[in-house]
Design a protein around this motif. Structure first.
Motif, PDB file in Angstrom:
ATOM      1  N   UNK A  74       0.822  -1.210   0.000  1.00 19.24           N
ATOM      2  CA  UNK A  74       0.000   0.000   0.000  1.00 19.24           C
ATOM      3  C   UNK A  74       0.859   1.265   0.000  1.00 19.24           C
ATOM      4  N   UNK A  75       2.140   1.098   0.303  1.00 20.32           N
ATOM      5  CA  UNK A  75       3.096   2.215   0.254  1.00 20.32           C
ATOM      6  C   UNK A  75       4.308   1.752  -0.542  1.00 20.32           C
ATOM      7  N   UNK A  76       4.705   2.559  -1.524  1.00 22.34           N
ATOM      8  CA  UNK A  76       5.927   2.317  -2.278  1.00 22.34           C
ATOM      9  C   UNK A  76       6.919   3.420  -1.918  1.00 22.34           C
ATOM     10  N   UNK A  77       8.127   3.021  -1.519  1.00 16.91           N
ATOM     11  CA  UNK A  77       9.173   4.009  -1.259  1.00 16.91           C
ATOM     12  C   UNK A  77      10.181   3.925  -2.399  1.00 16.91           C
ATOM     13  N   UNK A  78      10.726   5.074  -2.761  1.00 17.26           N
ATOM     14  CA  UNK A  78      11.700   5.121  -3.839  1.00 17.26           C
ATOM     15  C   UNK A  78      12.919   5.911  -3.375  1.00 17.26           C
TER      16      UNK A  78
ATOM     17  N   UNK B 277       5.163  14.022 -12.463  1.00 19.69           N
ATOM     18  CA  UNK B 277       4.124  13.311 -13.200  1.00 19.69           C
ATOM     19  C   UNK B 277       4.228  11.804 -13.000  1.00 19.69           C
ATOM     20  N   UNK B 278       5.460  11.283 -13.013  1.00 14.19           N
ATOM     21  CA  UNK B 278       5.656   9.849 -12.807  1.00 14.19           C
ATOM     22  C   UNK B 278       5.190   9.412 -11.418  1.00 14.19           C
ATOM     23  N   UNK B 279       5.545  10.186 -10.407  1.00 14.98           N
ATOM     24  CA  UNK B 279       5.156   9.838  -9.044  1.00 14.98           C
ATOM     25  C   UNK B 279       3.641   9.916  -8.886  1.00 14.98           C
ATOM     26  N   UNK B 280       3.048  10.971  -9.411  1.00 19.88           N
ATOM     27  CA  UNK B 280       1.591  11.113  -9.327  1.00 19.88           C
ATOM     28  C   UNK B 280       0.884   9.978 -10.047  1.00 19.88           C
ATOM     29  N   UNK B 281       1.326   9.682 -11.267  1.00 15.27           N
ATOM     30  CA  UNK B 281       0.644   8.649 -12.056  1.00 15.27           C
ATOM     31  C   UNK B 281       0.833   7.269 -11.444  1.00 15.27           C
ATOM     32  N   UNK B 282       2.024   7.008 -10.891  1.00 16.07           N
ATOM     33  CA  UNK B 282       2.254   5.702 -10.259  1.00 16.07           C
ATOM     34  C   UNK B 282       1.368   5.528  -9.034  1.00 16.07           C
ATOM     35  N   UNK B 283       1.283   6.568  -8.206  1.00 12.74           N
ATOM     36  CA  UNK B 283       0.439   6.465  -7.014  1.00 12.74           C
ATOM     37  C   UNK B 283      -1.034   6.347  -7.382  1.00 12.74           C
ATOM     38  N   UNK B 284      -1.432   6.948  -8.508  1.00 10.39           N
ATOM     39  CA  UNK B 284      -2.817   6.857  -8.954  1.00 10.39           C
ATOM     40  C   UNK B 284      -3.112   5.489  -9.554  1.00 10.39           C
ATOM     41  N   UNK B 285      -2.230   5.042 -10.423  1.00 12.65           N
ATOM     42  CA  UNK B 285      -2.443   3.767 -11.122  1.00 12.65           C
ATOM     43  C   UNK B 285      -2.389   2.582 -10.158  1.00 12.65           C
ATOM     44  N   UNK B 286      -1.488   2.670  -9.185  1.00 10.25           N
ATOM     45  CA  UNK B 286      -1.309   1.573  -8.241  1.00 10.25           C
ATOM     46  C   UNK B 286      -2.152   1.746  -6.975  1.00 10.25           C
ATOM     47  N   UNK B 287      -2.865   2.866  -6.877  1.00 13.07           N
ATOM     48  CA  UNK B 287      -3.669   3.197  -5.684  1.00 13.07           C
ATOM     49  C   UNK B 287      -2.829   2.950  -4.436  1.00 13.07           C
ATOM     50  N   UNK B 288      -1.861   3.795  -4.227  1.00 13.24           N
ATOM     51  CA  UNK B 288      -0.944   3.605  -3.107  1.00 13.24           C
ATOM     52  C   UNK B 288      -0.390   4.942  -2.649  1.00 13.24           C
ATOM     53  N   UNK B 289       0.304   4.893  -1.535  1.00 16.89           N
ATOM     54  CA  UNK B 289       1.120   6.018  -1.127  1.00 16.89           C
ATOM     55  C   UNK B 289       2.490   5.854  -1.758  1.00 16.89           C
ATOM     56  N   UNK B 290       3.098   6.965  -2.151  1.00 23.30           N
ATOM     57  CA  UNK B 290       4.405   6.892  -2.805  1.00 23.30           C
ATOM     58  C   UNK B 290       5.326   7.925  -2.170  1.00 23.30           C
ATOM     59  N   UNK B 291       6.449   7.447  -1.607  1.00 24.47           N
ATOM     60  CA  UNK B 291       7.413   8.327  -0.942  1.00 24.47           C
ATOM     61  C   UNK B 291       8.696   8.317  -1.770  1.00 24.47           C
ATOM     62  N   UNK B 292       8.994   9.441  -2.383  1.00 21.57           N
ATOM     63  CA  UNK B 292      10.134   9.563  -3.297  1.00 21.57           C
ATOM     64  C   UNK B 292      11.164  10.501  -2.682  1.00 21.57           C
ATOM     65  N   UNK B 293      12.382   9.972  -2.449  1.00 22.99           N
ATOM     66  CA  UNK B 293      13.442  10.767  -1.842  1.00 22.99           C
ATOM     67  C   UNK B 293      14.642  10.809  -2.768  1.00 22.99           C
ATOM     68  N   UNK B 294      15.124  11.996  -3.079  1.00 25.21           N
ATOM     69  CA  UNK B 294      16.216  12.118  -4.040  1.00 25.21           C
ATOM     70  C   UNK B 294      17.440  12.804  -3.432  1.00 25.21           C
ATOM     71  N   UNK B 295      18.587  12.500  -4.001  1.00 26.82           N
ATOM     72  CA  UNK B 295      19.846  13.102  -3.554  1.00 26.82           C
ATOM     73  C   UNK B 295      19.840  14.602  -3.813  1.00 26.82           C
ATOM     74  N   UNK B 296      20.601  15.311  -3.010  1.00 29.77           N
ATOM     75  CA  UNK B 296      20.657  16.760  -3.158  1.00 29.77           C
ATOM     76  C   UNK B 296      22.065  17.293  -2.993  1.00 29.77           C
ATOM     77  N   UNK B 297      22.162  18.392  -2.284  1.00 36.90           N
ATOM     78  CA  UNK B 297      23.447  19.055  -2.089  1.00 36.90           C
ATOM     79  C   UNK B 297      24.426  18.109  -1.384  1.00 36.90           C
ATOM     80  N   UNK B 298      25.655  18.120  -1.845  1.00 37.26           N
ATOM     81  CA  UNK B 298      26.673  17.239  -1.284  1.00 37.26           C
ATOM     82  C   UNK B 298      27.189  16.255  -2.309  1.00 37.26           C
ATOM     83  N   UNK B 299      26.308  15.840  -3.253  1.00 39.87           N
ATOM     84  CA  UNK B 299      26.762  14.982  -4.336  1.00 39.87           C
ATOM     85  C   UNK B 299      27.723  15.766  -5.240  1.00 39.87           C
TER      86      UNK B 299
END
Length: 636
Positions: free
Chosen positions: A189-193, A209-231
């Motif tokens: 029910x929850x997908x983490x990325x 758009x990808x995160x929104x569409x995936x959470x809609x199509x899969x009817x789930x919560x979607x937690x997307x965390x991306x790298x930032x400053x420091x890389x």
């Protein structure tokens, strides 16, 4: 965690490339902050223990060994934490290197989820270092313990019904056959990325758009965390674009080329409710799955998630205008088909000078314009009686005049008085018979006029009135096509306002604005000093509350206590809790007892995700018992 809410955090730490010791310390610090904020699912970026941009340093044994040691340190730091924590690191298994996510809980490593899809195009060259992850989990010996290793790992919470977490890593979201699809079909029910997605022009919009569409199509919560400053910025820049979405709606996001944490409350109960409604989940994926159990303390934490008081009405003007135009098109094209099918060229509609009949008249006019029919074929009938005021009567007449339709007036006072004498009703007794006798007389007049003119009676009742049963059975409850049947009262107001703003007719706009300023009333009781004495919202409660209750009860499947909880948040400072509870009890009582009126509802178009047609969205027995729902309300 009570009532299905679980707080998730997407955390981007400011790391140092190829410095696992420093990164491990920072990850633990940020984890402390997230736990203090009440987060139960905490997600860090891809390869965050080492940094994503290590390049060929990933092939160095010393880096891999230190990353594994730091993972153990981070895992130990979770021992007293009531959260499931996901961190990314490189893992060596059987001579191959994997880009993996480690699931940590209470000092343990529950599993390793390897990245299934390794990109080696454009700026990405992960194939130089990493191997595609195996889907079917296998036992993996890590630091003296056997831990499941595979993409098809799910982490199932034993203390919260329905909370099952699946994991994707960056590219897995972007491919046609994402692991998340199978995760959801298997019960996640929850997908983490865990991601390290660099920034290029327009990429953030596509990522969202990808995160929104995936959470809609899969009817789930979607937690997307991306790298930032420091890389490393040797060739790429990472924006720290974090998103939390649910069922196609972004609940929280940030992208500031920095390192922030975002929080939101995912609603597992709503996800399960939507899946039950669809009935297509639970199918077996091709590859085997392993479910790893974990436990969380059941607590009632503060909700960071906001609930808009008008769920049917978009908050932004541009979106609201677009919604209004679409609804008017649905209504008018539905009616257009009915006229084309019947071959009729006239319409009869009772106009009271109120909101609902005004909207129905506007829709009918638009329909006639679409059909190329003369507007004079629309008979706007005003039927003054004991409760009619000069203001509403005047507005009804002005509407007919400015719209160019045919105005007919049938004064029903005498007919109703005769009827009262026939049935022995004292006309000084202003009871339900007094009121409904007028409403049924009006409907009889409209039906007979439709026969005389060879036309259709256009219904005016709206979705909110249907939910409450605020209609006289076989009175205004009945028509030959109900154009407003799918439109809630809070949205009716905006539709009329939109028409007033866009009609390019100053006289019509002025009339519509006065209609908007008129109190909602059936006008079945005599006015006092010429002013409306019977105000609907004084009798059944504010429509903005009832529309809120309707949306979260029917569309989201919330039980009464949960509806009450989110209503208190949405209307804080506007209504006292006791007032909300009072009208919530009224809503449930009326919704159940008035189903018999909806069971024989005239045809009418569905316009939104909430509808009450007995032939479509709500197949509910007329004699269903409300006691279970009321018992929960009595405990509040």
């Amino acid at each position: 965690m009570k009532q299905g809410f679980i707080k998730a955090a997407a955390v981007t730490p400011k790391i140092r490339v190829a410095d696992p010791v420093y990164n491990g310390r920072i990850i633990c610090e940020r984890m402390e902050e997230a736990c203090a904020a009440g987060a139960k699912i905490i997600v860090f970026p891809e390869l965050c223990i080492t940094g994503y941009t290590c390049g060929d340093l990933f092939l160095q044994q010393i880096l891999l060994q230190e990353a594994s040691r730091q993972l153990l340190e981070i895992a130990a730091h979770t021992k007293d934490k009531d959260a499931l924590v996901m961190v990314g690191l490189p893992i060596e298994r059987e001579g191959r290197l994997y880009n993996a996510a480690a699931a940590l809980w209470r000092g343990e490593i529950l599993g390793f989820v390897p990245k299934a899809n390794i990109p080696s195009y454009a700026e990405f060259y992960e194939g130089r270092h990493f191997t595609d992850g195996n889907r079917e989990p296998v036992p993996f010996s890590f630091e003296g313990k056997t831990i499941p290793f595979g993409t098809n790992l799910l982490f199932a919470c034993e203390t919260m019904h329905g909370l099952t977490v699946g994991c994707e890593i960056c590219e897995d979201l972007w491919v046609a056959d994402s692991p998340g699809k199978d995760h959801a079909m298997k019960g996640a029910t929850v997908i983490v990325n865990l991601s390290a997605s660099n920034e290029t022009i327009g990429k953030d919009e596509y990522r969202e758009l990808l995160v929104k569409s995936s959470s809609a199509r899969l009817i789930c919560g979607y937690v997307y965390t991306s790298a930032g400053e420091g890389e490393s910025t040797q060739d790429l820049v990472f924006g720290g674009h974090n998103l939390i979405a649910e069922n196609g709606i972004v609940l929280a996001q940030v992208k500031n080329f920095g390192c922030e944490t975002i929080y939101s409350d995912l609603d597992i109960e709503r996800i399960l409710s939507d899946r039950r409604r669809m009935g297509t989940f639970g199918q077996e994926p091709a590859a085997a799955y392993v479910k790893v159990p974990f436990r969380l303390e059941v607590t009632e934490d503060r909700l960071d998630r906001k609930f808009m008081p008008l769920p049917f009405v978009p908050g932004k003007q541009e979106e609201r205008d677009r919604r209004c135009e679409e609804i008017l098109s649905i209504q008018s094209h539905g009616l257009k088909k009915r006229f084309e099918h019947t071959g009729l060229h006239t319409a009869v509609i009772g106009v009271s000078g109120g909101l609902d009949s005004t909207l129905a008249l506007l829709v009918t006019v638009r329909t006639f314009d679409l059909l190329g029919l003369d507007r004079k074929g629309i008979f706007a009938v005003t039927m003054p009686c004991f409760g009619t005021t000069d203001r509403t009567w005047d507005n009804a007449c002005r509407l007919a005049h400015t719209l160019g339709v045919t105005l007919e007036e049938v004064d029903i006072r005498e007919a109703v008085q005769v009827h009262f004498r026939d049935i022995g009703q004292d006309s000084s007794n202003h009871d339900v018979t007094y009121e409904n006798g007028q409403a049924r007389e009006r409907t009889q007049v409209l039906m007979d006029l439709a026969n005389r003119h060879g036309g259709l009676v256009i219904g005016t009742g709206d979705l909110s009135e249907l939910a409450l049963g605020w209609a006289t059975y076989n009175g205004d409850h009945m028509s030959m096509y109900g154009v407003n049947a799918g439109v809630p009262k809070t949205l009716v107001r905006h539709l009329v306002k939109y028409y007033a703003d866009t009609c390019s007719d100053t006289e019509l706009s002025a009339v519509l604005c006065d209609v908007l300023d008129t109190p909602v009333s059936p006008e079945l009781l005599p006015p006092v000093d010429g002013v409306i004495s019977q105000k609907t919202e004084d009798l059944v409660g504010p429509y903005e509350l009832h529309d809120f209750f309707l949306y979260y009860m029917l569309r989201c499947g919330f039980p009464p206590a949960k509806v009450y909880r989110v209503a208190k948040q949405a209307f804080a400072g506007e209504y006292e809790d006791t007032v909300i509870l009072k009208w919530l009890k009224t809503f449930y009582r009326r919704f159940f007892t008035q189903q018999f009126k909806r069971s024989c509802l005239p045809d009418g178009p569905k316009v939104g995700s909430v509808a009450l047609s007995p032939r479509g969205d709500l197949r509910m027995p007329s004699d269903a018992c409300v006691s279970l729902w009321m018992q929960e309300l009595e405990k509040l």
